[in-house]
Scaffold this active site. Structure first.
Site, PDB file in Angstrom:
ATOM      1  N   ILE A 278      -7.425  -3.403  -7.445  1.00 32.11           N
ATOM      2  CA  ILE A 278      -8.801  -2.916  -7.441  1.00 32.11           C
ATOM      3  C   ILE A 278      -9.803  -4.054  -7.533  1.00 32.11           C
ATOM      4  O   ILE A 278     -10.868  -4.003  -6.915  1.00 32.11           O
ATOM      5  CB  ILE A 278      -9.040  -1.882  -8.566  1.00 32.11           C
ATOM      6  CG1 ILE A 278     -10.424  -1.251  -8.420  1.00 32.11           C
ATOM      7  CG2 ILE A 278      -8.849  -2.504  -9.946  1.00 32.11           C
ATOM      8  CD1 ILE A 278     -10.709  -0.639  -7.074  1.00 32.11           C
TER       9      ILE A 278
ATOM     10  N   GLY B 252      -2.943   3.608  -7.348  1.00 32.88           N
ATOM     11  CA  GLY B 252      -3.962   4.050  -8.301  1.00 32.88           C
ATOM     12  C   GLY B 252      -5.034   2.986  -8.448  1.00 32.88           C
ATOM     13  O   GLY B 252      -5.383   2.289  -7.489  1.00 32.88           O
ATOM     14  N   GLU B 253      -5.605   2.878  -9.654  1.00 32.74           N
ATOM     15  CA  GLU B 253      -6.617   1.867  -9.990  1.00 32.74           C
ATOM     16  C   GLU B 253      -7.966   2.098  -9.311  1.00 32.74           C
ATOM     17  O   GLU B 253      -8.895   1.335  -9.507  1.00 32.74           O
ATOM     18  CB  GLU B 253      -6.145   0.445  -9.644  1.00 32.74           C
ATOM     19  CG  GLU B 253      -4.852   0.006 -10.281  1.00 32.74           C
ATOM     20  CD  GLU B 253      -4.405  -1.364  -9.783  1.00 32.74           C
ATOM     21  OE1 GLU B 253      -5.186  -2.041  -9.069  1.00 32.74           O
ATOM     22  OE2 GLU B 253      -3.271  -1.766 -10.093  1.00 32.74           O
ATOM     23  N   GLY B 254      -8.077   3.111  -8.456  1.00 35.22           N
ATOM     24  CA  GLY B 254      -9.284   3.279  -7.656  1.00 35.22           C
ATOM     25  C   GLY B 254      -9.202   2.578  -6.314  1.00 35.22           C
ATOM     26  O   GLY B 254     -10.198   2.527  -5.581  1.00 35.22           O
TER      27      GLY B 254
ATOM     28  N   GLU C  26      -7.850   4.119 -12.822  1.00 38.63           N
ATOM     29  CA  GLU C  26      -7.210   4.338 -14.116  1.00 38.63           C
ATOM     30  C   GLU C  26      -6.091   3.327 -14.341  1.00 38.63           C
ATOM     31  O   GLU C  26      -5.544   2.760 -13.404  1.00 38.63           O
ATOM     32  CB  GLU C  26      -6.650   5.759 -14.222  1.00 38.63           C
ATOM     33  CG  GLU C  26      -5.954   6.291 -12.982  1.00 38.63           C
ATOM     34  CD  GLU C  26      -4.700   5.552 -12.573  1.00 38.63           C
ATOM     35  OE1 GLU C  26      -3.921   5.167 -13.475  1.00 38.63           O
ATOM     36  OE2 GLU C  26      -4.488   5.360 -11.367  1.00 38.63           O
TER      37      GLU C  26
END
Length: 356
Positions: free
Chosen positions: A97, A315-317, A174
């Protein structure tokens, strides 16, 4: 005394400008509907902003981290210290991210909602910690209702602060080892889908590990049961980062911001938000469909249309960050692409099929 319900004033999108927006998009110099989903994105954003001139301001990814007590039951193959280590990494604009936020010129915040670690000021992780990780929900609820409400209030406060600084488009990422377990249970409970269709490999479980994870989560549901109220479902089976993100999503919709949804964990927070306030979807764009098995079912349940399908499961955006340039393209199309009248080109809007 009963806990006072947390409320948001989320308005359904107005139809006042619908025809003007359709006219503007359909009369660009192109065959009717030929820019497909890009046209639908522009139309949705126009309805959110109630303008045919669109604007994206200070786009921000809020990365929220927390630990999970359910990890004590062996539901993740990864050591829990990865949560705090990665949080430090993200705060320095590292990881996936950090890379994509920098590449696509997105602002980024790193938020501690409940990491089992004490960050120093030098770590540049903002402190919204409720407690050092959620409880093991195979034994007891992950959060008390007071803690869950406070996490949601924190998420709302974070978004309000960004909005007051001029941000009108937001995404969440997240970090939390084990957080596919709460996300899977939330999905099963809120979508009424059998748990075995919701549980996947997470960060790398083999077939035996997936079966163990499924057994642990089924036992937790048997112990605590099903709740009619999505807030109590979140408190029992969720996580501190998921609750914080849920509150942030709802506040973004209340403030008429564009919300770009990410992957499996973030979508579990959106499911809770949607169960509380269905109108939240008016303000939501689905950035991608992830490779985590249950994600496509979540999106289908909410009738979403993901922009990308790249087999992502980080994930992580990261999915939201990757989709942002396409949203920018939709805005540029709306604002700058010539119309038939402007370009003195024969109007072909009576031929073809609109996608709006």
């Amino acid at each position: 005394m009963a806990l006072e319900k947390l409320t948001f004033n989320i308005q359904p999108l107005s139809n006042d400008l619908n025809e003007a927006l359709k006219f503007e998009i359909n009369h660009k110099t192109k065959p009717l509907g030929s820019l497909g989903q890009l046209e639908r994105i522009a139309y949705q954003l126009g309805r959110i902003q109630q303008s045919v001139q669109l604007r994206l301001s200070k786009p921000t990814v809020v990365l929220v981290g927390a630990d999970h007590g359910i990890c004590a039951q062996g539901v993740s193959p990864c050591p829990q210290e990865l949560t705090w280590q990665q949080m430090k990494n993200f705060a320095k604009k590292g990881g996936g991210i950090g890379l994509f936020a920098n590449l696509y010129k997105l602002d980024m915040l790193t938020i501690d909602a409940g990491v089992d670690y004490h960050f120093s000021k030098e770590d540049k992780v903002e402190d919204y910690k409720i407690r050092n990780g959620s409880r093991d929900f195979s034994i007891e609820p992950a959060m008390t209702t007071v803690e869950c409400r406070q996490a949601m209030e924190n998420g709302a406060a974070i978004v309000s602060k960004l909005y007051n600084k001029g941000c009108n488009v937001i995404a969440f990422g997240e970090m939390g080892i084990g957080n596919t377990s709460p996300a899977s249970v939330l999905m099963s409970q809120l979508c009424n889908i059998p748990l075995d269709a919701c549980v996947g490999a997470g960060s790398g479980l083999d077939a035996t590990g997936i079966q163990h994870k499924l057994k642990v989560l089924n036992a937790a549901i048997s112990k605590h049961g099903t709740f009619e109220d999505p807030f109590h479902t979140l408190a029992c089976y969720g996580g501190l980062e998921i609750a914080t993100i849920c509150g942030g999503i709802l506040k973004a919709a209340e403030l008429k911001m564009l919300y770009i949804n990410d992957g499996f964990i973030i979508t579990s927070a959106l499911l809770v938000a949607h169960a509380m306030y269905p109108e939240v979807l008016d303000y939501t764009i689905f950035s991608h469909q992830s490779n985590e098995g249950g994600h496509k079912h979540m999106i289908s349940y909410m009738k979403g249309e993901p922009i990308l399908n790249l087999d992502l499961r980080l994930g992580e955006g990261t999915g939201a960050a990757m989709a942002y340039p396409i949203i920018q393209g939709a805005v540029e199309m709306m604002n700058k692409m010539t119309t038939f009248t402007q370009a003195n080109v024969t109007d072909t809007t009576k031929k073809g099929i609109t996608v709006l």
